[in-house]
Design a protein around this motif. Structure first.
Motif, PDB file in Angstrom:
ATOM      1  N   GLY A   3       0.801  -1.224   0.000  1.00  0.00           N
ATOM      2  CA  GLY A   3       0.000   0.000   0.000  1.00  0.00           C
ATOM      3  C   GLY A   3       0.833   1.273   0.000  1.00  0.00           C
ATOM      4  O   GLY A   3       0.376   2.323  -0.466  1.00  0.00           O
ATOM      5  N   SER A   4       2.051   1.196   0.507  1.00  0.00           N
ATOM      6  CA  SER A   4       2.908   2.390   0.547  1.00  0.00           C
ATOM      7  C   SER A   4       3.545   2.694  -0.805  1.00  0.00           C
ATOM      8  O   SER A   4       3.940   3.830  -1.068  1.00  0.00           O
ATOM      9  N   THR A   5       3.629   1.690  -1.672  1.00  0.00           N
ATOM     10  CA  THR A   5       4.384   1.868  -2.911  1.00  0.00           C
ATOM     11  C   THR A   5       3.767   2.913  -3.835  1.00  0.00           C
ATOM     12  O   THR A   5       4.484   3.731  -4.411  1.00  0.00           O
ATOM     13  N   ASP A   6       2.461   2.890  -3.987  1.00  0.00           N
ATOM     14  CA  ASP A   6       1.820   3.842  -4.883  1.00  0.00           C
ATOM     15  C   ASP A   6       1.991   5.273  -4.383  1.00  0.00           C
ATOM     16  O   ASP A   6       2.253   6.189  -5.173  1.00  0.00           O
ATOM     17  N   GLN A   7       1.876   5.456  -3.089  1.00  0.00           N
ATOM     18  CA  GLN A   7       2.038   6.805  -2.536  1.00  0.00           C
ATOM     19  C   GLN A   7       3.458   7.327  -2.729  1.00  0.00           C
ATOM     20  O   GLN A   7       3.651   8.508  -3.049  1.00  0.00           O
ATOM     21  N   LEU A   8       4.447   6.469  -2.534  1.00  0.00           N
ATOM     22  CA  LEU A   8       5.837   6.893  -2.740  1.00  0.00           C
ATOM     23  C   LEU A   8       6.083   7.248  -4.208  1.00  0.00           C
ATOM     24  O   LEU A   8       6.656   8.300  -4.517  1.00  0.00           O
ATOM     25  N   ALA A   9       5.645   6.376  -5.111  1.00  0.00           N
ATOM     26  CA  ALA A   9       5.865   6.618  -6.545  1.00  0.00           C
ATOM     27  C   ALA A   9       5.119   7.868  -7.013  1.00  0.00           C
ATOM     28  O   ALA A   9       5.675   8.697  -7.748  1.00  0.00           O
ATOM     29  N   GLU A  10       3.883   8.003  -6.583  1.00  0.00           N
ATOM     30  CA  GLU A  10       3.118   9.181  -6.997  1.00  0.00           C
ATOM     31  C   GLU A  10       3.709  10.469  -6.431  1.00  0.00           C
ATOM     32  O   GLU A  10       3.661  11.512  -7.080  1.00  0.00           O
ATOM     33  N   ARG A  11       4.283  10.393  -5.252  1.00  0.00           N
ATOM     34  CA  ARG A  11       4.919  11.592  -4.685  1.00  0.00           C
ATOM     35  C   ARG A  11       6.100  12.021  -5.553  1.00  0.00           C
ATOM     36  O   ARG A  11       6.289  13.211  -5.810  1.00  0.00           O
ATOM     37  N   VAL A  12       6.887  11.059  -6.009  1.00  0.00           N
ATOM     38  CA  VAL A  12       8.011  11.378  -6.907  1.00  0.00           C
ATOM     39  C   VAL A  12       7.481  12.074  -8.160  1.00  0.00           C
ATOM     40  O   VAL A  12       8.028  13.088  -8.603  1.00  0.00           O
ATOM     41  N   ARG A  13       6.414  11.545  -8.724  1.00  0.00           N
ATOM     42  CA  ARG A  13       5.847  12.146  -9.938  1.00  0.00           C
ATOM     43  C   ARG A  13       5.250  13.527  -9.662  1.00  0.00           C
ATOM     44  O   ARG A  13       5.365  14.428 -10.479  1.00  0.00           O
ATOM     45  N   LYS A  14       4.614  13.708  -8.495  1.00  0.00           N
ATOM     46  CA  LYS A  14       4.014  15.008  -8.167  1.00  0.00           C
ATOM     47  C   LYS A  14       5.042  16.125  -8.134  1.00  0.00           C
ATOM     48  O   LYS A  14       4.714  17.279  -8.419  1.00  0.00           O
ATOM     49  N   ILE A  15       6.260  15.785  -7.744  1.00  0.00           N
ATOM     50  CA  ILE A  15       7.292  16.828  -7.680  1.00  0.00           C
ATOM     51  C   ILE A  15       8.096  16.917  -8.976  1.00  0.00           C
ATOM     52  O   ILE A  15       9.049  17.677  -9.067  1.00  0.00           O
ATOM     53  N   GLY A  16       7.712  16.125  -9.972  1.00  0.00           N
ATOM     54  CA  GLY A  16       8.359  16.221 -11.265  1.00  0.00           C
ATOM     55  C   GLY A  16       9.493  15.256 -11.501  1.00  0.00           C
ATOM     56  O   GLY A  16      10.259  15.421 -12.453  1.00  0.00           O
ATOM     57  N   GLY A  17       9.623  14.228 -10.665  1.00  0.00           N
ATOM     58  CA  GLY A  17      10.707  13.268 -10.831  1.00  0.00           C
ATOM     59  C   GLY A  17      10.293  12.032 -11.597  1.00  0.00           C
ATOM     60  O   GLY A  17       9.119  11.821 -11.894  1.00  0.00           O
TER      61      GLY A  17
END
Length: 174
Positions: free
Chosen positions: A72-86
């Motif tokens: 469950g933590s994986t999607d939040q971590l990956a999406e956070r990277v994308r939200k900041i442009g990474g």
């Protein structure tokens, strides 16, 4: 924003007020946590599938619950990277390059050893999350830091449950 070899393609270049150096550092820290989350998820599921013995049901259920939380933590971590442009992880091979946790491919692992190994891995993940939190704080990325605070608490809870499950009767450690 200057582009590096790890730069996001123009089509995926998400706007952010974080500078490019902060995006690079935070993305790297979160991607390492993401790789370790996938590695820990798979190891936890491996042990869930292969646990045996008199505490089978208790351990089987515990490891199933823990693996679901980790996944469950994986999607939040990956999406956070994308939200900041990474850029984030794209493959199993990419995970293997970034993960810091050791895999366990043994044919048989005694149940207590499984739980102790997972406990140690969770402790390592919590420590890595604290370091990543510092990276986020330094970049003034409060949203990523906030997510990590929740994940640190969840990881410490998993560690605690694994520790208690490995204690001998009478309160002595295994």
């Amino acid at each position: 924003m200057s582009k590096t070899k790890n730069a996001v393609s123009a089509e995926l270049d998400t706007p952010t007020d974080l500078d490019s150096a902060a995006v690079t550092k935070v993305s790297a820290a979160l991607n390492t946590l993401l790789a370790d989350a996938f590695a820990l998820y798979l190891k936890t599921k491996n042990f869930h599938w292969h646990v045996s013995g008199r505490h089978f049901r208790d351990y089987h259920v515990l490891l199933d619950e823990q693996s679901a939380q980790i996944l469950g933590s994986t999607d939040q971590l990956a999406e956070r990277v994308r939200k900041i442009g990474g850029n984030t992880i794209r493959s199993i091979g990419h995970i293997a390059k970034l993960q810091t946790l050791e895999d366990n491919d043994e044919k048989f692992v005694p149940p207590r050893e499984m739980l102790r190994e997972l406990m140690e891995d969770n402790k390592k993940v919590a420590a890595a999350m604290r370091k990543a939190h510092k990276v986020c704080d330094d970049a003034e990325d409060v949203a990523s830091a906030s997510i990590l605070e929740v994940f640190i608490d969840e990881t410490e809870r998993r560690t605690w449950f694994l520790f208690e499950a490995t204690r001998q009767e009478g309160g002595n450690e295994a």
